[in-house]
Design an enzyme around this catalytic site. Structure first.
Site, PDB file in Angstrom:
ATOM      1  N   SER B  53       0.952  -1.188  -0.173  1.00  0.00           N
ATOM      2  CA  SER B  53       0.161   0.009  -0.058  1.00  0.00           C
ATOM      3  C   SER B  53       0.819   1.320   0.054  1.00  0.00           C
ATOM      4  CB  SER B  53      -0.863  -0.079   1.240  1.00  0.00           C
ATOM      5  OG  SER B  53      -1.589  -1.104   1.328  1.00  0.00           O
ATOM      6  N   GLU B  74       3.426  -0.677  15.189  1.00  0.00           N
ATOM      7  CA  GLU B  74       4.147   0.932  14.922  1.00  0.00           C
ATOM      8  C   GLU B  74       4.907   1.236  16.013  1.00  0.00           C
ATOM      9  OE1 GLU B  74       0.773  -0.010  14.542  1.00  0.00           O
ATOM     10  OE2 GLU B  74       0.434  -0.196  12.585  1.00  0.00           O
ATOM     11  N   ASP B 133     -12.674   4.141   3.769  1.00  0.00           N
ATOM     12  CA  ASP B 133     -12.345   3.460   5.001  1.00  0.00           C
ATOM     13  C   ASP B 133     -13.034   4.084   6.137  1.00  0.00           C
ATOM     14  OD1 ASP B 133     -11.030   1.270   3.960  1.00  0.00           O
ATOM     15  OD2 ASP B 133      -8.889   2.610   3.705  1.00  0.00           O
TER      16      ASP B 133
HETATM   17  C1  LIG Z   1      -2.566  -0.110  14.005  1.00  0.00           C
HETATM   18  C2  LIG Z   1      -3.045  -0.458  12.716  1.00  0.00           C
HETATM   19  N1  LIG Z   1      -1.831  -0.702  11.889  1.00  0.00           N
HETATM   20  C3  LIG Z   1      -2.131  -1.105  10.428  1.00  0.00           C
HETATM   21  C4  LIG Z   1      -3.407  -1.239  10.043  1.00  0.00           C
HETATM   22  C5  LIG Z   1      -3.657  -1.502   8.526  1.00  0.00           C
HETATM   23  N2  LIG Z   1      -4.292  -2.925   8.670  1.00  0.00           N
HETATM   24  C6  LIG Z   1      -5.647  -2.947   8.583  1.00  0.00           C
HETATM   25  S1  LIG Z   1      -6.049  -4.911   8.502  1.00  0.00           S
HETATM   26  C7  LIG Z   1      -4.384  -5.274   8.614  1.00  0.00           C
HETATM   27  C8  LIG Z   1      -4.014  -6.689   8.484  1.00  0.00           C
HETATM   28  C9  LIG Z   1      -4.499  -7.444   9.587  1.00  0.00           C
HETATM   29  O1  LIG Z   1      -4.549  -8.637   9.432  1.00  0.00           O
HETATM   30  P1  LIG Z   1      -5.303  -9.859  10.504  1.00  0.00           P
HETATM   31  O2  LIG Z   1      -5.630  -9.219  11.701  1.00  0.00           O
HETATM   32  O3  LIG Z   1      -4.774 -11.148  10.262  1.00  0.00           O
HETATM   33  O4  LIG Z   1      -6.603  -9.590   9.561  1.00  0.00           O
HETATM   34  P2  LIG Z   1      -7.100 -10.306   8.036  1.00  0.00           P
HETATM   35  O5  LIG Z   1      -6.177 -10.047   7.224  1.00  0.00           O
HETATM   36  O6  LIG Z   1      -7.021 -12.122   8.340  1.00  0.00           O
HETATM   37  O7  LIG Z   1      -8.431 -10.056   7.976  1.00  0.00           O
HETATM   38  C10 LIG Z   1      -3.487  -4.070   8.709  1.00  0.00           C
HETATM   39  C11 LIG Z   1      -2.097  -4.201   8.571  1.00  0.00           C
HETATM   40  C12 LIG Z   1      -4.526  -0.980  11.035  1.00  0.00           C
HETATM   41  N3  LIG Z   1      -5.793  -1.103  10.457  1.00  0.00           N
HETATM   42  N4  LIG Z   1      -4.346  -0.680  12.095  1.00  0.00           N
END
Ligand SMILES: Cc1ncc(C[n+]2csc(CCOP(=O)(O)OP(=O)(O)O)c2C)c(N)n1
Ligand SMILES: [Mg+2]
Lengths: 295, 331
Positions: B53, B74, B133
């Site tokens: 991204s 982070e 979003d």
């Molecule tokens: C604090 C934070 N960092 C980054 C993100 C961006 N982000 C949204 S979902 C995601 C991946 C999450 O992975 P998982 O918990 O395994 O969910 P799945 O992909 O299995 O739905 C990220 C990095 C976020 N929403 N919040």
């Protein structure tokens, strides 16, 4: 369409399974309309949500904030499409509103919005920034214990989300205060945005980690309704410590070309893909909220 | 009389306001990183599970040894970056705006700003334009909370070309930087050969009735506003304040002296961001009427970017109205 009775709405596995399929169809239709949002995680969690909302949770949709309710915290706000589908199907708000996902001036925000600003019944608190839900769940569990109440608190976390340190801070607090009224459900689908989980950040040995943090641990197939039902009962019975259900799921479950593929974490199907998805998820007796392709 | 007066060579030649070339600012970041990777072996990049991204995937694929995946963590990312800086590296820590600033604020404050570590925080997906979003992902406070940190430099380039330059230039400094950019395709209109200097604002258009001081995507929106204003015979200076900190005080004071009123425009909260920074300078050096364009002490919501700009008062039409209000307030 549904009687707003306390659970269980369905006791029959076939009904719960059909509802799970309908929830999957709803997710596809929501995303086809919004043209933006997450497919994979929501599809993988449909079986869990069918069991929670139509069998296990102690809830009253017509009185969503009844003080006796079980609490559900969706720490992974991005899987909102499955939550919205389950809440709508269970009568928290009109099913037709699923057409408004991610649209301006709507209640179905891209990530669940606070009750005070958007007022979507069933939502307790905002989520979307990962890693915050478990702390909130622990806080609610502590408050309920203080009042000697028997509500149970569920917190749904993603496996990628477990990268966040706050999750483990909250886990320590939960253990320290013996919050046995709290169950963490980890969506162990081995996928996150950039890649499969173990390629982004090594999580294993994950079960041992939760055990070491003082949780009673259950490992189950997240697509086996009977196992989910039995395990939720067992988790609620745990005494003296919090519980954790390692829910082994497949991202995109139910749609062949999405299944177990991290690339479906955050994108919606296009019109062609949506058609194939809906052809694989056969229609149910509950009926769709929209006929997307009839225009 | 001409109401729109382009200055110098800061914009590309033959710019078509109706149909400009579009390019992602985040891609400018990603492309610059790859070039830096080739020329400077000390440049390292940290990934927070959003590499595709924020386009650090380009660096990751070119220099896998110098890319560190830290997962979705982070706070840990900022600490790790500080540690890498101590080891002589030039770490680029990148994720979405909200999670690059709000989430790890204390780690940035203590381990990067206070400790003066050579860390470059590069944030994509900023402002209202992540649209559907919704509020959790619309970073509208990041400039404010980075700007209040001592030692932090804050830069908000306007397009692909300028993002590329800002990223390339920041590595030449040993100070902490926060660079802000966006997810969506947006007009790419600044001259790639024009000079770029941190702390020195670009005056893109000259004018006499009012000065618009804008940052990031709102500079383009302001250029559209100039057209509307010209129809009403109002002539504006337009300043691209690409560096919010250290801010170009001379450009602000001179604008107030020359045009007697100011409008600030940012895809961010009015409180604490560019608007606040400009008002601070004017209050101390040359008080003048200021109108602010930005989020009015409110969170955003889901919706298309254009719908949100309309609803939250950030469109070029709103800017033109604000200019008229500012002109009316002149003594
Ligand atoms: C604090 C934070 N960092 C980054 C993100 C961006 N982000 C949204 S979902 C995601 C991946 C999450 O992975 P998982 O918990 O395994 O969910 P799945 O992909 O299995 O739905 C990220 C990095 C976020 N929403 N919040
Ligand atoms: Mg996952």
């Amino acid at each position: 369409m549904f009687p707003n009775l306390k659970n269980p709405v369905f006791t029959d596995i076939d009904d719960l399974s059909e509802m799970a399929r309908q929830l999957r169809r709803d997710i596809i239709n929501e995303l086809l309309i919004s043209k933006s949002g997450h497919s994979g995680g929501p599809l993988g969690l449909a079986d869990l949500f069918s069991v929670l909302y139509f069998n296990k949770l102690n809830i009253l949709p017509q009185d969503p904030y009844n003080p006796e309710r079980d609490f559900v915290f969706l720490s992974i706000g991005h899987v909102a499409p499955i939550w919205y589908a389950a809440l709508a199907r269970r009568g928290y708000f009109p099913i037709d509103e699923l057409k408004t996902l991610r649209k301006i001036n709507g209640r179905l925000q891209g990530h669940p919005a606070p009750l005070k600003t958007h007022g979507l019944p069933g939502v307790e608190i905002a989520s979307g920034a990962l890693g915050q839900g478990l702390s909130i769940a622990v806080g609610t569990a502590l408050g309920l214990k203080l009042d000697k109440k028997s509500n149970h608190v569920f917190c749904i976390c993603g496996d990628g989300e477990l990268n966040e340190g706050q999750i483990w801070e909250a886990a320590m607090t939960a253990h320290h205060h013996k919050t046995d009224n709290l169950t963490v459900i980890v969506d162990r689908n081995h996928c996150q945005i950039d890649n499969r989980t173990e390629n982004v950040m090594m999580l294993e040995p994950l079960v041992e980690k939760w055990k070491a943090f003082g949780f009673e641990l259950f490992e189950i197939d997240g697509h086996n309704l009977k196992e989910i039902m039995d395990t939720i009962d067992a988790a609620k019975k745990v005494k003296g410590k919090p519980s954790c259900i390692m829910l082994y799921t497949k991202m995109g479950q139910g749609v062949s070309f999405m299944q177990d593929n991290y690339k479906w974490h955050g994108v919606p199907p296009n019109d062609e893909q949506g058609k194939i998805a809906l052809s694989e998820l056969l229609p149910t007796k509950f009926g769709d909220f929209v006929d997307y392709y009839k225009k | 009389m001409n109401y729109i007066n382009k200055c110098g060579n800061l914009l590309i030649d033959n710019l078509d306001l109706k149909n400009p070339e579009h390019k992602e600012t985040r891609r400018g970041f990603g492309d610059a990183l790859v070039e830096l990777g080739k020329s400077n072996p000390n440049v390292v990049v940290l990934g927070g599970d959003v590499s595709g991204s924020v386009r650090t995937d380009l660096f990751r694929d070119a220099f896998p040894d110098r890319f560190f995946s830290v997962g979705i963590s982070e706070q840990d990312m900022m600490g790790t970056a500080a540690g890498l800086a101590l080891a002589g590296k030039i770490p680029i820590a990148s994720t979405y705006g909200e999670f690059a600033t709000g989430r790890p604020f204390d780690q940035i404050r203590q381990s990067i700003a206070y400790s003066q570590m050579n860390v470059k925080i590069c944030a994509s997906h900023c402002g209202f334009t992540v649209g559907p979003d919704g509020a959790t992902h619309q970073s509208l406070e990041d400039v404010g909370i980075m700007r209040i940190l001592p030692h932090m430099n804050v830069v908000t380039p306007v397009d692909y070309n300028q993002t590329y330059k800002a990223v390339t230039e920041c590595v030449k400094s040993e100070h902490p930087f926060y660079i802000r950019f966006y997810r969506d395709n947006s007009p790419n209109y600044t001259n790639p050969d024009a000079p770029f200097e941190f702390g020195k604002a670009d005056t893109l258009y000259e004018g006499t009735d009012c000065t618009i001081i804008a940052s990031g995507l709102m500079v383009w929106e302001s250029m559209l506003a100039l057209e509307l204003l010209a129809e009403e015979k109002i002539s504006c200076r337009l300043i691209n304040m690409h560096t919010i900190k250290p801010i170009d005080r001379n450009a602000i004071v001179q604008a107030a002296k020359d045009t007697d009123c100011i409008v600030t425009c940012e895809d961010h909260q009015k409180i604490g961001g560019l608007g606040g920074a400009v008002a601070e300078v004017l209050a101390q050096e040359y008080p003048a009427p200021v109108e602010f364009i930005g989020a009015s002490d409110t969170f955003g919501e889901s919706g298309k970017a254009v719908e949100l700009y309309e609803k939250y008062g950030l469109s070029f039409r709103h800017i033109a109205e604000a200019v008229k209000r500012a002109v009316k307030r002149k003594k």
